[in-house]
Scaffold this active site. Structure first.
Site, mmCIF file in Angstrom:
data_model
loop_
_atom_site.group_PDB
_atom_site.id
_atom_site.type_symbol
_atom_site.label_atom_id
_atom_site.label_comp_id
_atom_site.label_asym_id
_atom_site.label_seq_id
_atom_site.Cartn_x
_atom_site.Cartn_y
_atom_site.Cartn_z
ATOM 1 N N ALA A 66 -6.987 0.253 -8.426
ATOM 2 C CA ALA A 66 -5.952 -0.624 -8.967
ATOM 3 C C ALA A 66 -5.626 -1.672 -7.909
ATOM 4 O O ALA A 66 -5.819 -1.435 -6.713
ATOM 5 C CB ALA A 66 -4.717 0.193 -9.314
ATOM 6 N N GLY A 109 -8.568 3.810 -9.137
ATOM 7 C CA GLY A 109 -8.774 3.417 -10.529
ATOM 8 C C GLY A 109 -10.237 3.121 -10.860
ATOM 9 O O GLY A 109 -10.653 3.251 -12.013
ATOM 10 N N GLU A 112 -11.694 6.370 -11.620
ATOM 11 C CA GLU A 112 -11.113 6.805 -12.901
ATOM 12 C C GLU A 112 -11.749 6.061 -14.069
ATOM 13 O O GLU A 112 -12.006 6.649 -15.123
ATOM 14 C CB GLU A 112 -9.597 6.575 -12.869
ATOM 15 C CG GLU A 112 -8.923 7.457 -11.840
ATOM 16 C CD GLU A 112 -7.463 7.080 -11.609
ATOM 17 O OE1 GLU A 112 -7.206 5.983 -11.085
ATOM 18 O OE2 GLU A 112 -6.589 7.875 -11.965
HETATM 19 N N1 CAA Z 1 -6.455 -3.960 -4.392
HETATM 20 C C1 CAA Z 1 -6.341 -5.242 -3.981
HETATM 21 N N2 CAA Z 1 -7.215 -5.850 -3.165
HETATM 22 C C2 CAA Z 1 -8.240 -5.108 -2.699
HETATM 23 C C3 CAA Z 1 -8.429 -3.765 -3.063
HETATM 24 C C4 CAA Z 1 -7.473 -3.184 -3.965
HETATM 25 N N3 CAA Z 1 -7.590 -1.904 -4.400
HETATM 26 N N4 CAA Z 1 -9.527 -3.293 -2.447
HETATM 27 C C5 CAA Z 1 -10.028 -4.311 -1.724
HETATM 28 N N5 CAA Z 1 -9.249 -5.422 -1.884
HETATM 29 C C6 CAA Z 1 -9.424 -6.738 -1.269
HETATM 30 C C7 CAA Z 1 -9.065 -6.712 0.215
HETATM 31 O O1 CAA Z 1 -7.677 -6.848 0.387
HETATM 32 C C8 CAA Z 1 -9.861 -7.903 0.722
HETATM 33 O O2 CAA Z 1 -9.173 -9.067 0.376
HETATM 34 P P1 CAA Z 1 -8.960 -10.253 1.493
HETATM 35 O O3 CAA Z 1 -10.358 -10.694 1.816
HETATM 36 O O4 CAA Z 1 -8.156 -11.272 0.762
HETATM 37 O O5 CAA Z 1 -8.275 -9.617 2.653
HETATM 38 C C9 CAA Z 1 -11.139 -7.863 -0.130
HETATM 39 O O6 CAA Z 1 -10.804 -7.085 -1.284
HETATM 40 C C10 CAA Z 1 -12.295 -7.173 0.592
HETATM 41 O O7 CAA Z 1 -11.844 -5.891 1.014
HETATM 42 P P2 CAA Z 1 -11.990 -5.372 2.530
HETATM 43 O O8 CAA Z 1 -11.968 -6.516 3.468
HETATM 44 O O9 CAA Z 1 -10.964 -4.299 2.726
HETATM 45 O O10 CAA Z 1 -13.459 -4.780 2.452
HETATM 46 P P3 CAA Z 1 -14.087 -3.596 3.363
HETATM 47 O O11 CAA Z 1 -15.545 -3.582 3.053
HETATM 48 O O12 CAA Z 1 -13.639 -3.743 4.775
HETATM 49 O O13 CAA Z 1 -13.386 -2.242 2.819
HETATM 50 C C11 CAA Z 1 -12.680 -0.714 1.077
HETATM 51 C C12 CAA Z 1 -13.681 -1.813 1.506
HETATM 52 C C13 CAA Z 1 -12.886 0.545 1.937
HETATM 53 C C14 CAA Z 1 -12.955 -0.407 -0.380
HETATM 54 C C15 CAA Z 1 -11.218 -1.233 1.282
HETATM 55 O O14 CAA Z 1 -11.107 -2.519 0.668
HETATM 56 C C16 CAA Z 1 -10.171 -0.351 0.658
HETATM 57 O O15 CAA Z 1 -9.823 0.672 1.219
HETATM 58 N N6 CAA Z 1 -9.634 -0.741 -0.528
HETATM 59 C C17 CAA Z 1 -8.571 -0.012 -1.176
HETATM 60 C C18 CAA Z 1 -9.079 1.237 -1.845
HETATM 61 C C19 CAA Z 1 -7.927 1.993 -2.476
HETATM 62 O O16 CAA Z 1 -6.998 2.454 -1.827
HETATM 63 N N7 CAA Z 1 -7.986 2.168 -3.817
HETATM 64 C C20 CAA Z 1 -6.985 2.893 -4.554
HETATM 65 C C21 CAA Z 1 -6.000 1.944 -5.133
HETATM 66 S S1 CAA Z 1 -4.610 2.790 -5.882
HETATM 67 C C22 CAA Z 1 -5.130 3.190 -7.430
HETATM 68 O O17 CAA Z 1 -6.242 2.943 -7.833
HETATM 69 C C23 CAA Z 1 -4.084 3.872 -8.265
HETATM 70 C C24 CAA Z 1 -4.566 4.394 -9.574
HETATM 71 O O18 CAA Z 1 -5.024 5.500 -9.707
HETATM 72 C C25 CAA Z 1 -4.434 3.563 -10.753
#
Ligand code: CAA
Length: 258
Positions: A66, A109, A112
């Site tokens: 998400a 998500g 999911e």
């Molecule tokens: N939401 C918003 N933006 C996101 C995102 C997310 N879930 N995941 C990645 N992005 C964005 C980053 O902020 C970044 O944007 P900027 O360039 O503007 O800074 C861009 O995508 C690229 O991401 P990274 O620079 O972080 O890329 P990376 O290769 O270094 O890392 C990753 C990749 C490990 C997937 C890391 O992006 C990450 O940990 N993302 C979040 C994963 C997460 O926590 N997901 C769960 C969300 S909560 C949820 O899903 C609730 C539910 O059940 C509904």
């Protein structure tokens, strides 16, 4: 076809293909993307020229969860009153089979969404996880429920409580993934699989999906009874006659109920 901003939508033969397309955010699932995926998928589900769907992302990410930046300001009771994320449940009610083609990150998500699909094909680069706990929340689109049903309590607890990622091989061993293919072949394999399903008798394919999914909702005796009713009903279709005649005559069946 309808104009979408966060997804690409194409028809390939009898397959409806939805590609998540927010490369700047690793296909993070914001509200607009949710609305668009649900609209495109339910549209394909109603379209008689479509027999199966494929949902995919990019090489780097199926979806990284998400959209954290969008949801960080959300507050109770508004999210509750709005039934925020509720529309995703529509995907679980699609009648036609859906193939998830997953490369790269399928987190939160994203994992999911993949689990809302029926056949999960993973590239060897796929990484699955439910990292919500690291953000101070838990999954909200069924992750704790579907992951546990797919891989069992031990691994689901491990993944959900630590937020760690698992690779494609571990996911296949655990029963989350139907099969693994080289990343370069992912879309071709997913489309071919969906086309194979779409060429089956449509009532049989829809009943097949309904019957397997019944496992998660009922007892064994009720499930077997449900299956038998559908099995009997299929003897009312021309496709049953055609499928069995084709076997006896040593030729390929040509199903009409599409
Ligand atoms: N939401 C918003 N933006 C996101 C995102 C997310 N879930 N995941 C990645 N992005 C964005 C980053 O902020 C970044 O944007 P900027 O360039 O503007 O800074 C861009 O995508 C690229 O991401 P990274 O620079 O972080 O890329 P990376 O290769 O270094 O890392 C990753 C990749 C490990 C997937 C890391 O992006 C990450 O940990 N993302 C979040 C994963 C997460 O926590 N997901 C769960 C969300 S909560 C949820 O899903 C609730 C539910 O059940 C509904």
């Amino acid at each position: 076809m309808t104009e979408y901003q966060t997804i690409l939508v194409e028809q390939k033969g009898r397959v409806g293909l939805i590609t998540l397309n927010r490369p700047e955010a690793l296909n993070a699932l914001n509200n607009q993307l949710m609305r668009e995926v649900v609209a495109a998928a339910t549209g394909f589900d109603r379209d008689p020229s479509i027999g199966a769907l494929v949902i995919t992302g990019s090489e780097k990410a199926f979806a990284a969860g998400a959209d954290i930046k969008e949801m960080q300001g959300n507050a109770f009771p508004q999210v509750y009153l709005d039934d925020w994320l509720g529309p995703w449940d529509e995907l679980g009610r699609l009648r036609k089979p859906v193939v998830a083609a997953v490369a790269g990150f399928a987190l939160g998500g994203g994992c999911e969404l993949a689990m809302l699909c029926d056949i999960l094909i993973a590239a060897d680069t796929a990484k699955f996880g439910q990292p919500e706990i690291k953000l101070g929340v838990i999954p909200g689109i069924g992750g704790s429920q579907r992951l546990t049903r797919a891989v069992g309590k031990a691994k689901a607890m491990d993944l959900c409580l630590t937020g760690r990622m698992m690779g494609a091989e571990e996911a296949e061993r655990a029963g989350l993934v139907s099969r693994i293919v080289p990343a370069a072949d992912l879309l071709t394999e997913a489309l071919a699989t969906a086309e194979t399903v779409a060429a089956m008798s449509a009532p049989a394919a829809v009943m097949m999906k309904e019957s397997v999914n019944r496992v998660f909702e009922t007892t064994l005796a009720e499930g077997v009874r449900f299956e038998r009713r559908l099995f009997h009903a299929l003897f009312a279709t021309a496709d049953q006659k055609e499928g069995m005649a084709a076997f006896a005559e040593k030729r390929k069946p040509s199903f009409e109920n599409r």
